[in-house]
Design a protein around this motif. Structure first.
Motif, PDB file in Angstrom:
ATOM      1  N   CYS A  94       1.754 -81.667  86.084  1.00  0.00           N
ATOM      2  CA  CYS A  94       1.879 -80.202  86.012  1.00  0.00           C
ATOM      3  C   CYS A  94       0.701 -79.494  86.684  1.00  0.00           C
ATOM      4  O   CYS A  94       0.840 -78.380  87.174  1.00  0.00           O
ATOM      5  CB  CYS A  94       2.015 -79.756  84.566  1.00  0.00           C
ATOM      6  SG  CYS A  94       0.486 -79.866  83.602  1.00  0.00           S
ATOM      7  N   GLY A  95      -0.482 -80.106  86.656  1.00  0.00           N
ATOM      8  CA  GLY A  95      -1.661 -79.500  87.274  1.00  0.00           C
ATOM      9  C   GLY A  95      -2.422 -78.549  86.383  1.00  0.00           C
ATOM     10  O   GLY A  95      -3.506 -78.094  86.758  1.00  0.00           O
ATOM     11  N   HIS A  96      -1.877 -78.226  85.186  1.00  0.00           N
ATOM     12  CA  HIS A  96      -2.597 -77.250  84.356  1.00  0.00           C
ATOM     13  C   HIS A  96      -2.834 -77.681  82.912  1.00  0.00           C
ATOM     14  O   HIS A  96      -3.466 -76.972  82.153  1.00  0.00           O
ATOM     15  CB  HIS A  96      -1.895 -75.881  84.396  1.00  0.00           C
ATOM     16  CG  HIS A  96      -0.430 -75.942  84.095  1.00  0.00           C
ATOM     17  ND1 HIS A  96       0.053 -76.165  82.834  1.00  0.00           N
ATOM     18  CD2 HIS A  96       0.638 -75.842  84.913  1.00  0.00           C
ATOM     19  CE1 HIS A  96       1.383 -76.187  82.883  1.00  0.00           C
ATOM     20  NE2 HIS A  96       1.768 -75.999  84.130  1.00  0.00           N
ATOM     21  N   CYS A  97      -2.344 -78.866  82.499  1.00  0.00           N
ATOM     22  CA  CYS A  97      -2.668 -79.336  81.141  1.00  0.00           C
ATOM     23  C   CYS A  97      -4.118 -79.864  81.155  1.00  0.00           C
ATOM     24  O   CYS A  97      -4.724 -79.991  82.218  1.00  0.00           O
ATOM     25  CB  CYS A  97      -1.693 -80.424  80.692  1.00  0.00           C
ATOM     26  SG  CYS A  97      -1.866 -81.989  81.560  1.00  0.00           S
ATOM     27  N   CYS A 100      -4.768 -83.017  83.323  1.00  0.00           N
ATOM     28  CA  CYS A 100      -4.686 -82.653  84.749  1.00  0.00           C
ATOM     29  C   CYS A 100      -5.936 -81.888  85.174  1.00  0.00           C
ATOM     30  O   CYS A 100      -6.496 -82.134  86.249  1.00  0.00           O
ATOM     31  CB  CYS A 100      -3.451 -81.799  85.029  1.00  0.00           C
ATOM     32  SG  CYS A 100      -1.912 -82.733  85.187  1.00  0.00           S
ATOM     33  N   CYS A 108      -0.979 -86.790  82.522  1.00  0.00           N
ATOM     34  CA  CYS A 108      -0.404 -85.443  82.369  1.00  0.00           C
ATOM     35  C   CYS A 108       0.479 -85.358  81.123  1.00  0.00           C
ATOM     36  O   CYS A 108       1.333 -86.211  80.892  1.00  0.00           O
ATOM     37  CB  CYS A 108       0.415 -85.080  83.610  1.00  0.00           C
ATOM     38  SG  CYS A 108       1.283 -83.504  83.444  1.00  0.00           S
ATOM     39  N   GLN A 109       0.272 -84.308  80.356  1.00  0.00           N
ATOM     40  CA  GLN A 109       1.018 -84.163  79.099  1.00  0.00           C
ATOM     41  C   GLN A 109       2.479 -83.787  79.324  1.00  0.00           C
ATOM     42  O   GLN A 109       3.300 -83.874  78.416  1.00  0.00           O
ATOM     43  CB  GLN A 109       0.322 -83.131  78.201  1.00  0.00           C
ATOM     44  CG  GLN A 109      -0.988 -83.683  77.657  1.00  0.00           C
ATOM     45  CD  GLN A 109      -1.865 -82.633  77.014  1.00  0.00           C
ATOM     46  OE1 GLN A 109      -1.597 -81.436  77.122  1.00  0.00           O
ATOM     47  NE2 GLN A 109      -2.922 -83.073  76.367  1.00  0.00           N
TER      48      GLN A 109
END
Ligand SMILES: [Zn+2]
Ligand SMILES: [Zn+2]
Length: 339
Positions: A94-97, A100, A108-109
Motif C-alpha cells: 500500500c505504501g502508507h501502512c 511500508c 505490508c499490512q
C-alpha cells in the motif's frame, strides 16, 4: 464480452475446475496481464487446501506468473501495455501502512498475496496490483521466468541478504525446487557452495548445478563435514524436515547462521550454548518484493541460473499440480497458456 480460461478452486479441498470467465478489466492501480506461463509452487496448496484462513472462493491459484501487460488501469505510473512482466507471491503493497513507511514493504499490512487474496496465474489473463510487477529481461522465456519469481527470488534474496561474503562456506540443505536454484545462486555469488541432500545419487546433479562439495546426509555426519571445511557461514534450509535442519546447527562456524526457508510442522532442536559461544543465529527469511524479483531475473540472466522445469498446458493444471506435489518433478512444474 471476450472469454478466457481459468483454473479455479471453488472451495477448500475442492478440485481444480477449468472454466470460462469474462476477461476482467483492471481497476485503478492495477494492470491486466496476458499470462504466458505460470509455475506451480507448493504454496499453491494453501489455496487448494484452504490452509490459510479467510480465502474467498472461487479462487484462481498461481504466483509464478510471466506474461505481457495488455491493459493498464487508471493511475498506474511506470507500466505500459506490451511490457513483459512477472508476478510472484508478493501481491503488492500500500505504501502508507507503518511497515511500508519503514521500508518493510514485504510486511505490508494490506497483505496482498497473488493467487490467495486475489486471482493468480492459472489463467489466460489475470489482474495484478502494479506494485507487484517485476520487469522481465528479453533474454528470459516466460517458462524460465515463472519459477524465478517465487522459488528463485526466495533463494536469491535470502542468500544476498544472509551476510555471507564471497569465499565463505554456504551450505544449501535440500536439492528440490528451491534447493536446486539455491545451489546455483550460491555458486554464482562466489560462495564455497556445499549441497546437502539424502543419498549419493544426487552428487552428480549437485556438481552440475555448481556445488563445490556434496554431503550425503544419509551416509555422512553433516555437522562434522561442515566443520572440516571451517564451519558454514550460512546454512540455507530449503527442506521442511526439522531434524535435518537441527542436524546442521553443529556445523555452523563462528557467526554462522541457519537461514530457514522451509516450514516444518515440528519444532527445531536448538543447542543454546553453541549459539551463545559462537555468536550463532537462526533466522527466517521472507521471499521478496517485486523489485527483489526483478533483481533475481536480472542476476539469472547475467549468470545463466535457470530452474529445471517440466511444462504442462494450462488445461492439464490438475495433473501438473499432482506432479509437483508428488515431489517427483525435476524440479519445478510450469503451466503454459499457448498465448
Ligand atoms: Zn511460491
Ligand atoms: Zn503497506
Amino acid at each position: 464480452m471476450l472469454k478466457m480460461r481459468v483454473v479455479q478452486v471453488t472451495q477448500a479441498k475442492g478440485q481444480f475446475e477449468l472454466v470460462e470467465r469474462e476477461i476482467p478489466e483492471p481497476a485503478a492501480g492495477r494492470v491486466r496481464i496476458k499470462v504466458e506461463a505460470c509455475g506451480i509452487c507448493h504454496s499453491d496448496s494453501l489455496t487448494r487446501e484452504g490452509i490459510l484462513p479467510g480465502i474467498q472462493y472461487p479462487r484462481v491459484p498461481g504466483h509464478e506468473v510471466a506474461g505481457i501487460v495488455d491493459a493498464v488501469g487508471a493511475g498506474v505510473v511506470g507500466w505500459t501495455e506490451g511490457q513483459r512482466v512477472g508476478v510472484g507471491w508478493h501481491g503488492g503493497y500500500c505504501g502508507h501502512c507503518e511497515p511500508c513507511r519503514r521500508g518493510n514493504f514485504f510486511a505490508c499490512q494490506w497483505g496482498q498475496v497473488t493467487g490467495i487474496t486475489y486471482d493468480g496465474g492459472y489463467a489466460d489473463y489475470m489482474v495484478a496490483h502494479s506494485s507487484a510487477l517485476a520487469l522481465l529481461p528479453d533474454e528470459l522465456s516466460a517458462v524460465e521466468a515463472g519459477p524465478l519469481v517465487c522459488a528463485g527470488v526466495t533463494t536469491f534474496n535470502s542468500l544476498r541478504n544472509s551476510g555471507a561474503r564471497p569465499n565463505d562456506v554456504v551450505a544449501i540443505l535440500g536439492l528440490g525446487g528451491l534447493g536446486h536454484l539455491g545451489v546455483q545462486f550460491a555458486a554464482k555469488m562466489g560462495f564455497k557452495t556445499v549441497a546437502i541432500a539424502r543419498g549419493s545419487d544426487k552428487a552428480p546433479l549437485a556438481r552440475q548445478l555448481g556445488a563445490h562439495h556434496y554431503i550425503d546426509s544419509q551416509a555422512q555426519d553433516v555437522a562434522a563435514e561442515l566443520l572440516k571445511m571451517g564451519g558454514a557461514r550460512v546454512v540455507l534450509a530449503t527442506v521442511t524436515n526439522a531434524q535435518a535442519m537441527s542436524a546442521t546447527l553443529g556445523g555452523l562456524g563462528i557467526n554462522g547462521k541457519l537461514l530457514v526457508l522451509g516450514a516444518p510442522h515440528e519444532a527445531l532442536e536448538v543447542p543454546a550454548f553453541s549459539l551463545i559461544a559462537g555468536c550463532r543465529s537462526i533466522a527466517g527469511w521472507y521471499s521478496g518484493t517485486s523489485i527483489d524479483s526483478q533483481d533475481t531475473l536480472s542476476f539469472s540472466t547475467l549468470t545463466g541460473v535457470r530452474a529445471m522445469t517440466e511444462v504442462y498446458p494450462l488445461q492439464r493444471a490438475a495433473e501438473a499440480y499432482e506432479r509437483m506435489m508428488s515431489g517427483k518433478a525435476r524440479f519445478r512444474v510450469v503451466l503454459t497458456t499457448g498465448q
